[in-house]
Scaffold this active site. Structure first.
Site, PDB file in Angstrom:
ATOM      1  N   ASP A  87       0.826  -1.215   0.000  1.00  0.00           N
ATOM      2  CA  ASP A  87       0.000   0.000   0.000  1.00  0.00           C
ATOM      3  C   ASP A  87       0.860   1.266   0.000  1.00  0.00           C
ATOM      4  OD1 ASP A  87      -2.393  -1.405   0.039  1.00  0.00           O
ATOM      5  OD2 ASP A  87      -2.718  -1.183   2.193  1.00  0.00           O
ATOM      6  N   HIS A 131       0.925  -9.052  -0.479  1.00  0.00           N
ATOM      7  CA  HIS A 131       0.242  -7.781  -0.230  1.00  0.00           C
ATOM      8  C   HIS A 131       0.977  -6.980   0.850  1.00  0.00           C
ATOM      9  CE1 HIS A 131      -2.958  -4.938  -0.565  1.00  0.00           C
ATOM     10  NE2 HIS A 131      -3.215  -4.993   0.724  1.00  0.00           N
ATOM     11  N   LYS A 132       1.341  -7.654   1.914  1.00  0.00           N
ATOM     12  CA  LYS A 132       2.145  -7.045   2.983  1.00  0.00           C
ATOM     13  C   LYS A 132       2.966  -8.152   3.625  1.00  0.00           C
ATOM     14  CE  LYS A 132      -1.454  -3.685   4.277  1.00  0.00           C
ATOM     15  NZ  LYS A 132      -2.306  -3.138   5.340  1.00  0.00           N
ATOM     16  N   ASP A 142      -6.318  -5.079  -4.566  1.00  0.00           N
ATOM     17  CA  ASP A 142      -5.937  -3.705  -4.219  1.00  0.00           C
ATOM     18  C   ASP A 142      -4.453  -3.446  -4.498  1.00  0.00           C
ATOM     19  OD1 ASP A 142      -7.785  -5.146  -2.606  1.00  0.00           O
ATOM     20  OD2 ASP A 142      -7.785  -3.647  -1.024  1.00  0.00           O
ATOM     21  N   ARG A 212     -14.862  -2.356  -4.371  1.00  0.00           N
ATOM     22  CA  ARG A 212     -13.690  -1.463  -4.447  1.00  0.00           C
ATOM     23  C   ARG A 212     -12.442  -2.212  -4.915  1.00  0.00           C
ATOM     24  NH1 ARG A 212     -13.819   2.019   0.141  1.00  0.00           N
ATOM     25  NH2 ARG A 212     -12.249   0.949   1.366  1.00  0.00           N
ATOM     26  N   GLY A 215     -12.532  -2.372  -8.464  1.00  0.00           N
ATOM     27  CA  GLY A 215     -12.200  -1.047  -8.979  1.00  0.00           C
ATOM     28  C   GLY A 215     -10.705  -0.785  -8.975  1.00  0.00           C
TER      29      GLY A 215
END
Length: 378
Positions: A87, A131-132, A142, A212, A215
């Site tokens: 992120d 992701h992390k 995401d 989301r 998206g």
């Protein structure tokens, strides 16, 4: 000035780099905002406002905000590469633009710092970034948005495209592993190890299609293509196909209001609701996709309808104050809260107003609407 510009101006006036009013998560925690993807979304949108209006107040705000975080040596207040959190790459996208617009050398140094994280990210056995660090072997939709457009811009501008193949293959892996063949939608997350409590032990996939996340993935495809070298024809053809297929799949679920539901394919189910952030992202993705030639011109009507639907449903004027509602604050999988990815889980997360995860995409969509010559009648 229309109501939407007035709204963004009010948010900017009430915000400082430590306490931006759109970072609802940090405000609720009573913490100052460090270097995070939420502010990155918002500053990116404000820079798009500058691009469309040429009003220096937007550039000055974005520059002041990021300048405050970036030290002269290129180190960034509140950012630790060793956290290995995908992120945190997202806000790095603003550095390219601000470096070009201001020429500040510290932004160029900060770009290198953020890029250094990419080389340290652990990977799944398929080759995708975790992701992390705290979410081992997991790919979330995401994360493609948070990292890949930055990664591609760095490769094409500063690294002679050495790792572009890695970027294309990470997208190809996601399409292969996370796309549902029946609906054409993508599951929120994938556990390559098949060990997490929330995943299917055969496929490694989470249970639902979260708006989301879909998206973010659409924007990841679009914004990465936008930063790619056009000569990468075969790879870009696959990316375009994935993008068009995703948009076509989503259009089957577009509500008559123009918006989409929080859990996309279960509109009409108890407690499911039309959600602002994901609807705004798809409005932006469709309109920009048309502008860049990835979608037929006829599709712009779907993007405009989505934007108008958000304005009609959730843009409210109360006692002179404007607010944007219907925004899911956050959703994820696993972690200390043991988020399990069920339908009930996605319905349980708070719905808030004026959070950047909704406002940022809404402004991006607004800039695309403006590019079509549209005027907001308020």
């Amino acid at each position: 000035m229309d109501a939407i510009e007035r709204y963004i101006n009010e948010l900017m006036e009430k915000s400082t780099p430590d306490r931006p009013v759109w970072n609802i998560e940090k405000l609720l925690q009573g913490e100052k905002a460090g270097w995070n993807y939420i502010d990155g979304c918002m500053i990116k949108a404000i820079l798009e406002m500058y691009a469309i209006t040429e009003d220096l107040k937007y550039l000055n705000f974005a520059d002041t905000f990021i300048d405050y975080k970036v030290r002269e040596d290129g180190s960034i207040d509140g950012y630790d590469v060793e956290e290995r959190n995908i992120d945190n790459v997202n806000a790095g996208k603003t550095l390219f633009e601000l470096f070009d617009l201001t020429g500040k050398e510290k932004y160029r140094k900060a770009i290198d710092l953020v890029y250094s994280q990419i080389g340290k990210m652990p990977r799944t056995r398929e080759g995708n970034f975790w992701h992390k660090n705290i979410y081992p072997n997991q790919v979330w939709l995401d994360g493609l948005y948070m990292c890949q457009p930055f990664y591609m811009e760095y490769e094409t501008r500063f690294n002679h495209k050495k790792n572009c193949g890695d970027i294309y293959s990470q997208f190809a892996n996601v399409r292969k592993a996370m796309r549902d063949t029946e609906t054409g939608l993508y599951y929120h997350a994938y556990d390559s190890s098949r060990e997490m409590f929330w995943c299917d032990k055969v496929t490694g996939l989470s249970q639902n299609f979260w708006l989301r996340a879909l998206g973010w993935y659409a924007m990841a495809l679009l914004d990465t293509m936008d930063k790619s070298d056009p000569s990468d024809k075969n790879d870009l053809k696959e990316m375009e196909e994935a993008f068009r297929d995703l948009i076509d799949s989503m259009l089957k679920y577009q509500d008559e209001s123009g918006m989409w539901y929080q859990v996309v394919n279960l509109g009409g189910m108890d407690r499911n609701y039309l959600e602002t952030s994901g609807s705004a992202i798809f409005s932006y993705a469709i309109l920009k996709g048309v502008r860049l030639g990835y979608l037929p011109e006829s599709y712009s009507g779907y993007g405009k309808k989505a934007f108008q639907g958000i304005c009609d449903t959730y843009l409210q004027l109360e006692e002179g104050d404007i607010s944007l509602g219907g925004i899911c604050l956050v959703a994820g999988l696993g972690g200390k809260d043991r988020r399990n990815g069920t339908y009930d889980y996605y319905m349980s997360e708070p719905i808030v107003k004026d959070d950047a995860k909704g406002v940022g995409p809404f402004l991006l969509a607004y800039t695309e609407m403006r590019r079509t010559g549209w005027v907001y009648n308020n």
